[in-house]
Design an enzyme around this catalytic site. Structure first.
Site, PDB file in Angstrom:
ATOM      1  N   SER A  94       0.832  -1.200   0.000  1.00 16.59           N
ATOM      2  CA  SER A  94       0.000   0.000   0.000  1.00 16.59           C
ATOM      3  C   SER A  94       0.868   1.253   0.000  1.00 16.59           C
ATOM      4  O   SER A  94       1.987   1.240   0.517  1.00 16.59           O
ATOM      5  CB  SER A  94      -0.889  -0.018   1.253  1.00 16.59           C
ATOM      6  N   ASP A  95       0.332   2.305  -0.580  1.00 16.58           N
ATOM      7  CA  ASP A  95       1.040   3.591  -0.569  1.00 16.58           C
ATOM      8  C   ASP A  95       0.027   4.724  -0.522  1.00 16.58           C
ATOM      9  O   ASP A  95      -0.962   4.699  -1.255  1.00 16.58           O
ATOM     10  CB  ASP A  95       1.918   3.743  -1.817  1.00 16.58           C
TER      11      ASP A  95
END
Length: 225
Positions: A94-95
């Site tokens: 995730s970012d």
């Protein structure tokens, strides 16, 4: 972990050291059902490479970073594990980035950078994009990590008008220093936010509703294998 419909076990690995993402997975009822293994990805090198691509939207940027984080961990696991380790594994990357009128705000490099970002956000609407990618390992004989699903979830956030004193006292708490856009909505920084449209948890680091749906979909994809 999780179980496929045939009862076999599926491991879930969070490729992130973010305590906020762990907190969201725990809230989803996944406490004890996943492990944390930060991605070995050289993030800053990839950020520079992506920033040089003029046609990449902030949404694609966040999703691409999430994909690379999960994939890099998958490749590392394949390289270091013995060939008989075939337990099916889901890797979650995730970012989260802040997008102010198309300009991407990452984590601040220092306090003066944090003050400058907060000054730009003050009184304005901005977008927060959280990119999420789920890779599968051990799905077939070639052992390479396989992308099962990836997406970006976007929320809009309106900041209150901040004085220089507001900004300085917030920066002095240290909270902004490891956060995209220099604020954390689930901490002291929540006081700076006047309004939000979209999923609060996307701003915090993992969009709970969409992630829940996509995790179920990923497990169904495993069942189809």
């Amino acid at each position: 972990g999780f179980s496929k419909s045939d009862g076999s076990n599926v491991r879930l690995i969070l490729a992130s050291q973010s305590p906020r993402r762990r907190e969201i997975l725990d809230m989803m009822g996944l406490t004890g059902r996943y492990t944390v293994n930060p991605s070995p990805l050289d993030e800053s090198a990839l950020q520079r490479e992506l920033a040089a691509q003029p046609n990449l939207s902030p949404e694609e940027y966040a999703r691409t970073l999430a994909e690379h984080k999960a994939q890099a961990l998958g490749v590392e696991m394949v390289t270091t594990s013995s060939s008989e380790e075939t337990e099916v594994t889901l890797i979650l990357g995730s970012d989260t980035i802040v997008d102010l009128d198309g300009a991407i705000l990452e984590k601040p490099v220092d306090e003066s950078d944090a003050r400058s970002m907060l000054g730009r956000l003050s009184g304005n609407w901005h977008k927060v994009h959280t990119g999420v990618a789920i890779y599968g390992l051990g799905l077939d004989d070639n052992q390479q990590p396989k992308l099962l699903t990836s997406f970006t979830d976007t929320a809009r956030v309106k900041f209150a008008d901040l004085t220089q004193k507001d900004i300085s006292s917030y920066v002095s708490t240290g909270e902004p220093m490891d956060k995209a856009g220099s604020y954390g909505i689930q901490g002291v920084g929540g006081q700076l936010v006047e309004m939000i449209e979209g999923d609060f948890f996307a701003v915090m680091g993992l969009p709970m509703h969409t992630l829940s749906r996509e995790l179920s979909r990923a497990i169904m994809l495993l069942d189809a294998k």
